[in-house]
Write an enzyme that holds these catalytic residues in place. Structure first.
Site, PDB file in Angstrom:
ATOM      1  N   LYS A 227       0.831  -1.220   0.000  1.00  0.00           N
ATOM      2  CA  LYS A 227       0.000   0.000   0.000  1.00  0.00           C
ATOM      3  C   LYS A 227       0.860   1.262   0.000  1.00  0.00           C
ATOM      4  CE  LYS A 227       0.696   1.311   4.388  1.00  0.00           C
ATOM      5  NZ  LYS A 227       1.128   2.609   4.878  1.00  0.00           N
TER       6      LYS A 227
ATOM      7  N   LYS B 163      11.427   7.829   8.362  1.00  0.00           N
ATOM      8  CA  LYS B 163      11.829   7.240   7.082  1.00  0.00           C
ATOM      9  C   LYS B 163      10.626   6.872   6.222  1.00  0.00           C
ATOM     10  CE  LYS B 163      16.201   7.164   8.133  1.00  0.00           C
ATOM     11  NZ  LYS B 163      17.077   8.150   7.549  1.00  0.00           N
TER      12      LYS B 163
HETATM   13  N1  NAD Z   1       4.623   6.058  11.528  1.00  0.00           N
HETATM   14  C1  NAD Z   1       3.461   5.472  11.242  1.00  0.00           C
HETATM   15  O1  NAD Z   1       2.399   6.124  11.190  1.00  0.00           O
HETATM   16  C2  NAD Z   1       3.431   3.980  11.006  1.00  0.00           C
HETATM   17  C3  NAD Z   1       2.206   3.312  11.191  1.00  0.00           C
HETATM   18  C4  NAD Z   1       2.151   1.944  10.967  1.00  0.00           C
HETATM   19  C5  NAD Z   1       3.294   1.263  10.558  1.00  0.00           C
HETATM   20  N2  NAD Z   1       4.456   1.930  10.404  1.00  0.00           N
HETATM   21  C6  NAD Z   1       5.621   1.136   9.984  1.00  0.00           C
HETATM   22  O2  NAD Z   1       6.423   0.891  11.144  1.00  0.00           O
HETATM   23  C7  NAD Z   1       7.815   0.813  10.764  1.00  0.00           C
HETATM   24  C8  NAD Z   1       8.624   1.763  11.656  1.00  0.00           C
HETATM   25  O3  NAD Z   1       8.141   3.059  11.440  1.00  0.00           O
HETATM   26  P1  NAD Z   1       8.344   4.251  12.495  1.00  0.00           P
HETATM   27  O4  NAD Z   1       7.318   5.285  12.125  1.00  0.00           O
HETATM   28  O5  NAD Z   1       8.368   3.725  13.876  1.00  0.00           O
HETATM   29  O6  NAD Z   1       9.826   4.748  12.166  1.00  0.00           O
HETATM   30  P2  NAD Z   1      10.290   6.208  11.664  1.00  0.00           P
HETATM   31  O7  NAD Z   1       9.828   6.456  10.276  1.00  0.00           O
HETATM   32  O8  NAD Z   1       9.927   7.202  12.699  1.00  0.00           O
HETATM   33  O9  NAD Z   1      11.881   6.012  11.547  1.00  0.00           O
HETATM   34  C9  NAD Z   1      12.789   6.531  12.389  1.00  0.00           C
HETATM   35  C10 NAD Z   1      13.419   5.474  13.246  1.00  0.00           C
HETATM   36  O10 NAD Z   1      14.508   4.826  12.560  1.00  0.00           O
HETATM   37  C11 NAD Z   1      15.607   4.778  13.446  1.00  0.00           C
HETATM   38  N3  NAD Z   1      16.881   4.633  12.739  1.00  0.00           N
HETATM   39  C12 NAD Z   1      17.538   5.546  11.981  1.00  0.00           C
HETATM   40  N4  NAD Z   1      18.693   5.018  11.526  1.00  0.00           N
HETATM   41  C13 NAD Z   1      18.748   3.749  12.013  1.00  0.00           C
HETATM   42  C14 NAD Z   1      19.688   2.677  11.900  1.00  0.00           C
HETATM   43  N5  NAD Z   1      20.782   2.812  11.154  1.00  0.00           N
HETATM   44  N6  NAD Z   1      19.429   1.512  12.525  1.00  0.00           N
HETATM   45  C15 NAD Z   1      18.301   1.346  13.245  1.00  0.00           C
HETATM   46  N7  NAD Z   1      17.368   2.312  13.401  1.00  0.00           N
HETATM   47  C16 NAD Z   1      17.609   3.495  12.791  1.00  0.00           C
HETATM   48  C17 NAD Z   1      15.506   6.083  14.185  1.00  0.00           C
HETATM   49  O11 NAD Z   1      16.292   6.063  15.357  1.00  0.00           O
HETATM   50  C18 NAD Z   1      14.013   6.107  14.502  1.00  0.00           C
HETATM   51  O12 NAD Z   1      13.730   5.343  15.641  1.00  0.00           O
HETATM   52  C19 NAD Z   1       7.861   1.146   9.284  1.00  0.00           C
HETATM   53  O13 NAD Z   1       7.945  -0.027   8.511  1.00  0.00           O
HETATM   54  C20 NAD Z   1       6.534   1.839   9.015  1.00  0.00           C
HETATM   55  O14 NAD Z   1       6.072   1.656   7.688  1.00  0.00           O
HETATM   56  C21 NAD Z   1       4.559   3.271  10.625  1.00  0.00           C
HETATM   57  O1  G3P Z   2       2.903   7.630   7.011  1.00  0.00           O
HETATM   58  P1  G3P Z   2       3.068   6.450   6.112  1.00  0.00           P
HETATM   59  O2  G3P Z   2       2.785   6.774   4.676  1.00  0.00           O
HETATM   60  O3  G3P Z   2       4.382   5.743   6.327  1.00  0.00           O
HETATM   61  O4  G3P Z   2       1.922   5.414   6.562  1.00  0.00           O
HETATM   62  C1  G3P Z   2       1.772   5.151   7.919  1.00  0.00           C
HETATM   63  C2  G3P Z   2       0.985   3.868   8.183  1.00  0.00           C
HETATM   64  O5  G3P Z   2       1.517   2.785   7.480  1.00  0.00           O
HETATM   65  C3  G3P Z   2      -0.483   4.025   7.958  1.00  0.00           C
HETATM   66  O6  G3P Z   2      -1.149   2.854   8.372  1.00  0.00           O
END
Ligand code: NAD
Ligand code: G3P
Length: 355
Positions: free
Chosen positions: A205, A300
């Site tokens: 997605k 990221k």
């Molecule tokens: N943010 C959302 O709304 C959301 C919602 C659902 C799922 N997700 C998924 O969850 C996963 C994590 O997303 P997030 O939002 O927690 O992360 P993020 O996008 O906030 O990423 C930043 C994180 O990456 C870490 N980082 C940077 N360099 C690094 C390295 N070399 N080694 C290890 N960690 C490092 C940072 O310290 C920080 O904790 C992703 O796959 C994302 O798609 C995100």
């Molecule tokens: O902010 P995005 O685009 O990484 O999406 C966040 C989550 O995956 C939504 O469910």
């Protein structure tokens, strides 16, 4: 009395911090879990202070989830092995590009019988082909790995606005345990046994959401966005058929109607970071990397790297014409095509051809 289970959060970004807040509160409320929740934090300095120290004194991840308190039983740990070594349940929630390196460090260091659950939305590509992130974890660590995916924009979940998620888990007992770890009155969870399709929905997605951002940047409006969502879902289903139907778990079209499927496509195409940056990409003419650095403060994007991984596979198999949206998203992100080419891709999509 059975032993209290210990939970470790591997990750502390935007979603990782929200999940730590939920899990920290849940383990306190249940006698089945140990109260202390170590959270692995990739260490960095914030105004001369270590992020781990800030989290452990202010109980707030001031960089990745500012404005929300974390429960005091969530303890930031900068060493991944130290954080994970006693855990019965490992919650993987890092951007997908980092999971392989972390698993290498954890290999051989975990408690026997430990289980994992991946909240990571992405895919892995290597010389062996395309693989699920849960498989990367399973293979690297030799442990079971379920998944949790859903329409879960992290700041909205942090505000405790009602939302839903899907856990994909083959083992019923493990599914029940994980539901107890994550579920809250404002975060309702359905457990299904088809973990593969649930994970593929979450990964794919993000590519569709980048396409939605392109049409927003081009000011095409919501009818066009709806077409992106529909055609994107069609490519997601086709991709599962093409690459995952024949392996052990297969794929089930039913999951696309769950919150991990249609729900997540819709929310990410309207509110996600992938959409936001793709819109700015069209409007600004800057690269994705420049915009990620300028707009996300260390968070990221998963869409552009996932599009690149999927494109590598499609090209190897001679299938780019069958997946024009996935292909166009990748080529526009890399500058090989202009954003306007995305509209041509919609107009000429094979879904319009009569059979
Ligand atoms: N943010 C959302 O709304 C959301 C919602 C659902 C799922 N997700 C998924 O969850 C996963 C994590 O997303 P997030 O939002 O927690 O992360 P993020 O996008 O906030 O990423 C930043 C994180 O990456 C870490 N980082 C940077 N360099 C690094 C390295 N070399 N080694 C290890 N960690 C490092 C940072 O310290 C920080 O904790 C992703 O796959 C994302 O798609 C995100
Ligand atoms: O902010 P995005 O685009 O990484 O999406 C966040 C989550 O995956 C939504 O469910």
């Amino acid at each position: 009395m059975s032993e209290e289970k210990k939970v470790c959060i591997v990750g502390s970004g935007n979603w990782g911090s929200v999940i730590a807040k939920i899990v920290g509160n849940n383990v306190t409320a249940s006698a089945n879990f140990h109260n202390r929740v170590p959270m692995y934090v990739y260490e960095e300095m914030i105004n001369g202070e270590k992020l781990t120290e800030i989290i452990n004194t202010k109980h707030e991840n001031v960089k990745y989830l500012p404005g929300f308190k974390l429960p005091e039983n969530v303890v930031a740990v900068p060493d991944i092995v130290e954080a994970a070594k006693d855990a019965d349940i490992l919650v993987f929630v890092v951007p997908h590009q980092f999971v392989g390196g972390l698993c290498k460090q954890l290999n051989g260091k975990l408690k026997p019988g430990a289980l994992a659950v991946s909240l990571i939305k992405g895919l892995d590509i290597s010389d062996k082909g395309l693989d699920l992130i849960s498989n990367v974890i399973r293979k690297a660590l030799g442990i079971e790995c379920a998944v949790l995916m859903g329409a879960n924009i992290a700041p909205e979940v942090a505000r405790e606005n009602y939302c839903e998620a899907t856990i994909g888990c083959r083992d019923r007992e493990m599914g029940r345990l994980l539901k107890e770890v994550f579920e809250a009155p404002y975060f309702r969870i359905v457990v299904v046994n088809d973990e593969q399709t649930v994970e593929l929905c979450g990964a794919l997605k993000n590519i569709v959401a980048v396409g939605a951002g392109f049409v927003d940047g081009l000011k095409y409006g919501d009818n066009t966005k709806a077409a992106v969502i529909r055609l994107g879902l069609m490519e997601m289903v086709k991709f599962c058929e093409e690459f995952f139907q024949s392996n052990v778990s297969g794929y089930r079209a039913d999951e696309f109607m769950r919150i991990c499927g249609m729900g997540d496509v819709v929310v990410t195409c309207y509110r996600g970071r992938n959409r936001l940056l793709a819109e700015a990409f069209v409007e600004s003419g800057k690269t994705i990397e420049e915009l990620e650095a300028e707009m996300l403060n260390g968070q990221k994007l998963q869409g552009p790297p996932t599009a690149a991984e999927v494109y590598t596979m499609l090209e190897q198999k001679g299938l780019t014409e069958k997946f024009p949206m996935f292909t166009a998203v990748h080529k526009i992100c890399t500058g090989e095509k202009t954003p306007q080419a995305f509209i041509d891709c919609l107009k000429n999509h094979p879904e319009h051809m009569m059979s």
